[in-house]
Design an enzyme around this catalytic site. Sequence first.
Site, PDB file in Angstrom:
ATOM      1  NE  ARG A  67     -22.446 -19.347  10.595  1.00 56.98           N
ATOM      2  CZ  ARG A  67     -22.561 -20.641  10.861  1.00 56.98           C
ATOM      3  NH1 ARG A  67     -23.690 -21.109  11.367  1.00 56.98           N
ATOM      4  NH2 ARG A  67     -21.573 -21.466  10.636  1.00 56.98           N
ATOM      5  CG  HIS A  71     -22.637 -19.206   5.542  1.00 56.72           C
ATOM      6  ND1 HIS A  71     -22.330 -20.435   6.088  1.00 56.72           N
ATOM      7  CD2 HIS A  71     -21.936 -18.297   6.271  1.00 56.72           C
ATOM      8  CE1 HIS A  71     -21.485 -20.273   7.104  1.00 56.72           C
ATOM      9  NE2 HIS A  71     -21.245 -18.975   7.234  1.00 56.72           N
ATOM     10  CG  ASN A  99     -23.893 -23.602   4.730  1.00 55.74           C
ATOM     11  OD1 ASN A  99     -23.452 -22.600   5.298  1.00 55.74           O
ATOM     12  ND2 ASN A  99     -23.929 -23.704   3.412  1.00 55.74           N
ATOM     13  CG  HIS A 196     -18.389 -12.879  13.614  1.00 57.18           C
ATOM     14  ND1 HIS A 196     -17.098 -13.265  13.323  1.00 57.18           N
ATOM     15  CD2 HIS A 196     -19.189 -13.623  12.804  1.00 57.18           C
ATOM     16  CE1 HIS A 196     -17.117 -14.187  12.374  1.00 57.18           C
ATOM     17  NE2 HIS A 196     -18.373 -14.422  12.044  1.00 57.18           N
TER      18      HIS A 196
END
Length: 326
Positions: A67, A71, A99, A196
Amino acid sequence: MAFLPYSECIVLCATIFLFFTLSSSMSQAELDAHYYDKTCPQAENIISDTVLSASKFDPKVPARILRMFFHDCFIRGCDASILLDSTPKNLAEKDGPPNLSVHSFYVIDEAKTKLEKACPHTVSCADIIAIAARDVVAQSGGPYWNVLKGRKDGRVSKASETVNLPAPTLNVNELIKSFAKRGLGVKDMVTLSGGHTLGFSHCSSFQARVHNFSLLHAIDPSLNTEFALDLIRNCPKLNTNPNAGHFLDATSSVFDNDYYRQLLVGKGLFSSDQSLVGDQRTRWIVEAFAKDQGFFFREFVASMLKLGNVGVSQNGEVRLNCKVVN
């Protein structure tokens, strides 16, 4: 505005086109799978060992590192701006609302400390994140690929820019637009959503789907009924447990294609995930990945390589400490 004669325009336009073509090629050529072969040949082993050790100690690390890579690349490109700490004069990306749930920065910091001892001022923090993201996927049962390296670390990080990260409530049209801004297509979007398959989400990201969803439906009708009741049990309306939530798929510690199989039976945790089944532009991809894990793995590698090229620039630096600019 004055226009050039046609013959002169041909020459000038060809020159301009050649300049930009060469510039683009040079920029792409800066990233190389063998970038550190001579300057720090042990770099990938150091990073891999650090990631593996951290993952054994904390099973949440793989999902968090993957992740983190997403990001980072979605804001200002893959430049490790997500690692910079806030200062009295600037609130950095890691402190932006989306975040606040991104953790395990210490894993990257630990790898950087080891690399600075082995090969001082050589390996960028941006490359460490990219390599670590590959490692957590491979170590969790997913595919392995040769990471292209040579990124530089950015000097700017703004929490205000994190509003541009794709939210778990976006629909397919919004997701396509968000990914397109990064040069990523529809298949890339569906493929990278497969990240995911690892991890866990707190109730705040999905509980609106099971509590007063709309005027007509208390629960999101796209949800599998049994799955919805499970979510309600985990995340009651008056939930007081900040750690409550649900795993992203049925095999949340294994990188596989179960995420797509879950979507086809209405068990996508986020509305953004479940929306992929309801749109013909994306459903066929979900079905193909659910049927063929090998196909998903091949496409995931291709899309991760594309994502790793987003916003890559040679105008940065190699930070000595990933938390602060030099």
